[in-house]
Design a protein around this motif. Sequence first.
Motif, PDB file in Angstrom:
ATOM      1  N   LYS A 127      37.204  60.426  50.152  1.00  0.00           N
ATOM      2  CA  LYS A 127      38.020  61.235  51.051  1.00  0.00           C
ATOM      3  C   LYS A 127      38.128  60.562  52.422  1.00  0.00           C
ATOM      4  N   HIS A 128      39.347  60.587  52.971  1.00  0.00           N
ATOM      5  CA  HIS A 128      39.663  60.099  54.323  1.00  0.00           C
ATOM      6  C   HIS A 128      39.567  58.584  54.469  1.00  0.00           C
ATOM      7  N   GLU A 129      39.505  57.842  53.357  1.00  0.00           N
ATOM      8  CA  GLU A 129      39.428  56.381  53.445  1.00  0.00           C
ATOM      9  C   GLU A 129      40.708  55.733  52.948  1.00  0.00           C
ATOM     10  N   LEU A 130      41.044  54.586  53.560  1.00  0.00           N
ATOM     11  CA  LEU A 130      42.139  53.729  53.119  1.00  0.00           C
ATOM     12  C   LEU A 130      41.519  52.533  52.417  1.00  0.00           C
ATOM     13  N   TRP A 131      41.924  52.337  51.152  1.00  0.00           N
ATOM     14  CA  TRP A 131      41.468  51.184  50.393  1.00  0.00           C
ATOM     15  C   TRP A 131      42.655  50.281  50.123  1.00  0.00           C
ATOM     16  N   ALA A 132      42.454  48.960  50.274  1.00  0.00           N
ATOM     17  CA  ALA A 132      43.519  47.980  50.065  1.00  0.00           C
ATOM     18  C   ALA A 132      42.922  46.723  49.469  1.00  0.00           C
ATOM     19  N   GLY A 133      43.792  45.871  48.932  1.00  0.00           N
ATOM     20  CA  GLY A 133      43.380  44.569  48.416  1.00  0.00           C
ATOM     21  C   GLY A 133      43.202  44.554  46.918  1.00  0.00           C
ATOM     22  N   THR A 134      42.877  43.346  46.435  1.00  0.00           N
ATOM     23  CA  THR A 134      42.661  43.110  45.013  1.00  0.00           C
ATOM     24  C   THR A 134      41.378  42.311  44.852  1.00  0.00           C
ATOM     25  N   PRO A 135      40.296  42.931  44.442  1.00  0.00           N
ATOM     26  CA  PRO A 135      40.169  44.360  44.147  1.00  0.00           C
ATOM     27  C   PRO A 135      40.163  45.170  45.442  1.00  0.00           C
ATOM     28  N   ALA A 136      40.524  46.447  45.317  1.00  0.00           N
ATOM     29  CA  ALA A 136      40.593  47.317  46.493  1.00  0.00           C
ATOM     30  C   ALA A 136      39.206  47.536  47.086  1.00  0.00           C
ATOM     31  N   LYS A 137      39.170  47.535  48.417  1.00  0.00           N
ATOM     32  CA  LYS A 137      37.939  47.795  49.173  1.00  0.00           C
ATOM     33  C   LYS A 137      38.287  48.663  50.369  1.00  0.00           C
ATOM     34  N   LEU A 138      37.266  49.283  50.926  1.00  0.00           N
ATOM     35  CA  LEU A 138      37.450  50.091  52.121  1.00  0.00           C
ATOM     36  C   LEU A 138      38.003  49.219  53.247  1.00  0.00           C
TER      37      LEU A 138
END
Length: 180
Positions: free
Chosen positions: A141-152
């Motif tokens: 909750k309330h986090e943005l995850w991005a990338g490959t693999p996705a991370k905080l």
Amino acid sequence: MATILPYRGMEPRIDPDAFIAETAVIIGDVEIGPASSIWYGCVLRGDVNAIRVGRNTNVQDGTIVHCNHDPNGDYRETGGGMPTHIGDNITIGHMALIHACKLEDDCFIGMRSVVMDDAVVESRAMVAAGAVVTPGKRVPKHELWAGTPAKLQRQLREEELEYFAYSADQYAKLAASYRS
């Protein structure tokens, strides 16, 4: 008219208040809730397990939604495998791949992102465009995850969280205009 097909005796169940675009394909054990929209070129294939889409959720153009089978037999008898659960008030961006995972109410899935088997995107979390949430990961909750693999990447700002509801409501209004 959309392609809506039964599979092994399972008929898709679509609320009359939902919008299904003409080129969408809905197969098998799929439920779609009120004021939800499945846009052009989407495929929701509930052939080896269940797919559930809540209310006021939009699945945008070109998105694929699938689930995972139970190697021990028919999921309807064993309760196994991995269904796909998509909650209420969710925006799923164009060309996403949603597979055997759980998207909790009020989350946001960016364009061309992938959410894989047994992953969970919690309520009011965001998966960025192009991100790959690998099997079994949990996006809190309330986090943005991005990338490959996705991370905080960072905590979401209040205006971003407010946009989630705005986006879901705008797509519900757009879908209603297509239905009329």
